[in-house]
Design a protein around this motif. Structure first.
Motif, PDB file in Angstrom:
ATOM      1  N   LEU A  36       9.168 -20.071 -28.740  1.00 27.22           N
ATOM      2  CA  LEU A  36       8.931 -20.454 -27.342  1.00 27.22           C
ATOM      3  C   LEU A  36      10.160 -21.069 -26.677  1.00 27.22           C
ATOM      4  CD1 LEU A  36       7.027 -20.637 -24.929  1.00 27.22           C
ATOM      5  CD2 LEU A  36       6.240 -22.840 -25.832  1.00 27.22           C
ATOM      6  N   PRO A  37      10.833 -22.045 -27.280  1.00 26.70           N
ATOM      7  CA  PRO A  37      12.009 -22.602 -26.603  1.00 26.70           C
ATOM      8  C   PRO A  37      13.088 -21.547 -26.325  1.00 26.70           C
ATOM      9  CG  PRO A  37      11.335 -24.035 -28.405  1.00 26.70           C
ATOM     10  CD  PRO A  37      10.536 -22.747 -28.534  1.00 26.70           C
ATOM     11  N   GLY A  41      14.163 -20.280 -22.614  1.00 25.91           N
ATOM     12  CA  GLY A  41      15.579 -20.357 -22.253  1.00 25.91           C
ATOM     13  C   GLY A  41      16.113 -19.010 -21.776  1.00 25.91           C
ATOM     14  N   TYR A  42      15.689 -17.942 -22.465  1.00 25.29           N
ATOM     15  CA  TYR A  42      16.108 -16.590 -22.080  1.00 25.29           C
ATOM     16  C   TYR A  42      15.579 -16.244 -20.688  1.00 25.29           C
ATOM     17  CZ  TYR A  42      16.888 -11.579 -22.259  1.00 25.29           C
ATOM     18  OH  TYR A  42      17.301 -10.290 -21.969  1.00 25.29           O
ATOM     19  N   VAL A  43      14.312 -16.558 -20.456  1.00 24.09           N
ATOM     20  CA  VAL A  43      13.721 -16.295 -19.137  1.00 24.09           C
ATOM     21  C   VAL A  43      14.468 -17.080 -18.064  1.00 24.09           C
ATOM     22  CG1 VAL A  43      11.651 -16.576 -17.718  1.00 24.09           C
ATOM     23  CG2 VAL A  43      11.456 -15.633 -20.030  1.00 24.09           C
ATOM     24  N   GLU A  44      14.754 -18.346 -18.325  1.00 30.00           N
ATOM     25  CA  GLU A  44      15.478 -19.160 -17.341  1.00 30.00           C
ATOM     26  C   GLU A  44      16.863 -18.585 -17.051  1.00 30.00           C
ATOM     27  OE1 GLU A  44      15.538 -23.245 -18.538  1.00 30.00           O
ATOM     28  OE2 GLU A  44      13.357 -23.429 -18.380  1.00 30.00           O
ATOM     29  N   ARG A  45      17.565 -18.132 -18.076  1.00 32.41           N
ATOM     30  CA  ARG A  45      18.904 -17.564 -17.870  1.00 32.41           C
ATOM     31  C   ARG A  45      18.860 -16.245 -17.090  1.00 32.41           C
ATOM     32  NH1 ARG A  45      19.056 -19.198 -23.048  1.00 32.41           N
ATOM     33  NH2 ARG A  45      18.976 -17.096 -23.923  1.00 32.41           N
ATOM     34  N   ASN A  46      17.730 -15.568 -17.142  1.00 29.85           N
ATOM     35  CA  ASN A  46      17.581 -14.275 -16.463  1.00 29.85           C
ATOM     36  C   ASN A  46      16.580 -14.329 -15.309  1.00 29.85           C
ATOM     37  OD1 ASN A  46      19.171 -12.180 -18.170  1.00 29.85           O
ATOM     38  ND2 ASN A  46      18.188 -13.541 -19.642  1.00 29.85           N
ATOM     39  N   MET A  47      16.314 -15.523 -14.807  1.00 28.85           N
ATOM     40  CA  MET A  47      15.260 -15.723 -13.802  1.00 28.85           C
ATOM     41  C   MET A  47      15.377 -14.773 -12.610  1.00 28.85           C
ATOM     42  SD  MET A  47      12.518 -17.457 -13.308  1.00 28.85           S
ATOM     43  CE  MET A  47      12.668 -18.867 -14.381  1.00 28.85           C
ATOM     44  N   SER A  48      16.588 -14.487 -12.182  1.00 23.89           N
ATOM     45  CA  SER A  48      16.741 -13.625 -11.004  1.00 23.89           C
ATOM     46  C   SER A  48      16.278 -12.196 -11.270  1.00 23.89           C
ATOM     47  CB  SER A  48      18.198 -13.623 -10.542  1.00 23.89           C
ATOM     48  OG  SER A  48      19.020 -13.014 -11.528  1.00 23.89           O
ATOM     49  N   ARG A  49      16.079 -11.830 -12.535  1.00 21.70           N
ATOM     50  CA  ARG A  49      15.652 -10.480 -12.885  1.00 21.70           C
ATOM     51  C   ARG A  49      14.139 -10.303 -12.838  1.00 21.70           C
ATOM     52  NH1 ARG A  49      19.732  -7.478 -14.952  1.00 21.70           N
ATOM     53  NH2 ARG A  49      18.460  -5.935 -13.921  1.00 21.70           N
ATOM     54  N   VAL A  81      16.921  -5.877 -20.407  1.00 19.68           N
ATOM     55  CA  VAL A  81      16.457  -7.256 -20.223  1.00 19.68           C
ATOM     56  C   VAL A  81      15.336  -7.559 -21.213  1.00 19.68           C
ATOM     57  CG1 VAL A  81      15.346  -8.891 -18.629  1.00 19.68           C
ATOM     58  CG2 VAL A  81      17.145  -7.352 -17.795  1.00 19.68           C
ATOM     59  N   MET A  82      14.373  -6.658 -21.323  1.00 21.27           N
ATOM     60  CA  MET A  82      13.245  -6.877 -22.239  1.00 21.27           C
ATOM     61  C   MET A  82      13.707  -6.958 -23.689  1.00 21.27           C
ATOM     62  SD  MET A  82      10.312  -7.492 -20.999  1.00 21.27           S
ATOM     63  CE  MET A  82       9.618  -7.580 -22.627  1.00 21.27           C
ATOM     64  N   GLN A  83      14.576  -6.074 -24.094  1.00 18.37           N
ATOM     65  CA  GLN A  83      14.995  -6.020 -25.499  1.00 18.37           C
ATOM     66  C   GLN A  83      15.750  -7.268 -25.926  1.00 18.37           C
ATOM     67  OE1 GLN A  83      13.759  -3.810 -27.619  1.00 18.37           O
ATOM     68  NE2 GLN A  83      12.673  -3.025 -25.832  1.00 18.37           N
ATOM     69  N   GLY A  84      16.346  -7.988 -24.981  1.00 15.89           N
ATOM     70  CA  GLY A  84      17.057  -9.217 -25.304  1.00 15.89           C
ATOM     71  C   GLY A  84      16.170 -10.434 -25.441  1.00 15.89           C
ATOM     72  N   ASP A  85      14.896 -10.303 -25.083  1.00 12.60           N
ATOM     73  CA  ASP A  85      13.976 -11.443 -25.151  1.00 12.60           C
ATOM     74  C   ASP A  85      13.719 -11.812 -26.615  1.00 12.60           C
ATOM     75  OD1 ASP A  85      11.375 -12.893 -25.311  1.00 12.60           O
ATOM     76  OD2 ASP A  85      11.414 -12.606 -23.143  1.00 12.60           O
ATOM     77  N   PRO A  86      13.828 -13.086 -26.965  1.00 13.58           N
ATOM     78  CA  PRO A  86      13.569 -13.505 -28.345  1.00 13.58           C
ATOM     79  C   PRO A  86      12.187 -13.122 -28.869  1.00 13.58           C
ATOM     80  CG  PRO A  86      14.728 -15.230 -27.193  1.00 13.58           C
ATOM     81  CD  PRO A  86      14.357 -14.193 -26.168  1.00 13.58           C
ATOM     82  N   TYR A  87      11.175 -13.041 -28.011  1.00 14.09           N
ATOM     83  CA  TYR A  87       9.858 -12.598 -28.473  1.00 14.09           C
ATOM     84  C   TYR A  87       9.912 -11.150 -28.942  1.00 14.09           C
ATOM     85  CZ  TYR A  87       7.054 -16.650 -26.948  1.00 14.09           C
ATOM     86  OH  TYR A  87       6.475 -17.886 -26.812  1.00 14.09           O
ATOM     87  N   VAL A  88      10.675 -10.306 -28.249  1.00 13.61           N
ATOM     88  CA  VAL A  88      10.825  -8.910 -28.661  1.00 13.61           C
ATOM     89  C   VAL A  88      11.629  -8.856 -29.957  1.00 13.61           C
ATOM     90  CG1 VAL A  88      11.790  -6.655 -28.049  1.00 13.61           C
ATOM     91  CG2 VAL A  88      10.616  -8.020 -26.306  1.00 13.61           C
ATOM     92  N   GLU A  89      12.760  -9.538 -29.965  1.00 17.34           N
ATOM     93  CA  GLU A  89      13.613  -9.551 -31.151  1.00 17.34           C
ATOM     94  C   GLU A  89      12.900 -10.144 -32.363  1.00 17.34           C
ATOM     95  OE1 GLU A  89      17.027 -11.717 -29.758  1.00 17.34           O
ATOM     96  OE2 GLU A  89      17.973  -9.905 -28.981  1.00 17.34           O
ATOM     97  N   GLY A  90      11.987 -11.101 -32.130  1.00 18.39           N
ATOM     98  CA  GLY A  90      11.284 -11.783 -33.213  1.00 18.39           C
ATOM     99  C   GLY A  90      10.045 -11.080 -33.717  1.00 18.39           C
TER     100      GLY A  90
END
Length: 116
Positions: A36-37, A41-49, A81-90
């Protein structure tokens, strides 16, 4: 006019990703907790997307999936963008369905797109 209405004027494509969690509910909950953290963090860094993003709950109020609407010039760009999300990677999601989303009416659009 709402922000989506303004984006519609510029014909910014949107891509909807519906991400279904793995079947093992305990493992899914553990992945969500542990990542979750990093995910936030990933969502916040990519918020404009993101036009909108968030988890979905089932009738028991348990998280079982997530929905993301990503602004991008192409599916490949949105998928990146989706593939870089830690939930996807995890490995949280067993299935990711995706389509181009065309917002046409509602509060986010600023009314009915055909009248904007």
């Amino acid at each position: 006019m709402g922000s989506l209405g303004r984006m519609l004027e510029h014909k910014m494509p949107f891509y909807l990703f519906y991400c279904r969690d793995i079947e093992d509910r305990e493992s899914a909950a553990q992945i969500r907790r542990e990542l979750l953290p990093d995910h936030l963090g990933y969502v916040e860094r990519n918020m404009s997307r993101y036009a909108v993003a968030g988890p979905n709950r089932d009738k028991d109020a348990a998280y079982r999936s997530s929905t993301f609407v990503i602004k991008a010039d192409s599916f490949a760009e949105a998928d990146e963008v989706m593939q870089g999300d830690p939930y996807v990677e995890g490995g949280l999601y067993q299935e990711i369905l995706n389509v181009e989303f065309v917002p046409m009416a509602g509060d986010w659009v600023g009314g009915a797109a055909w009248k904007l």
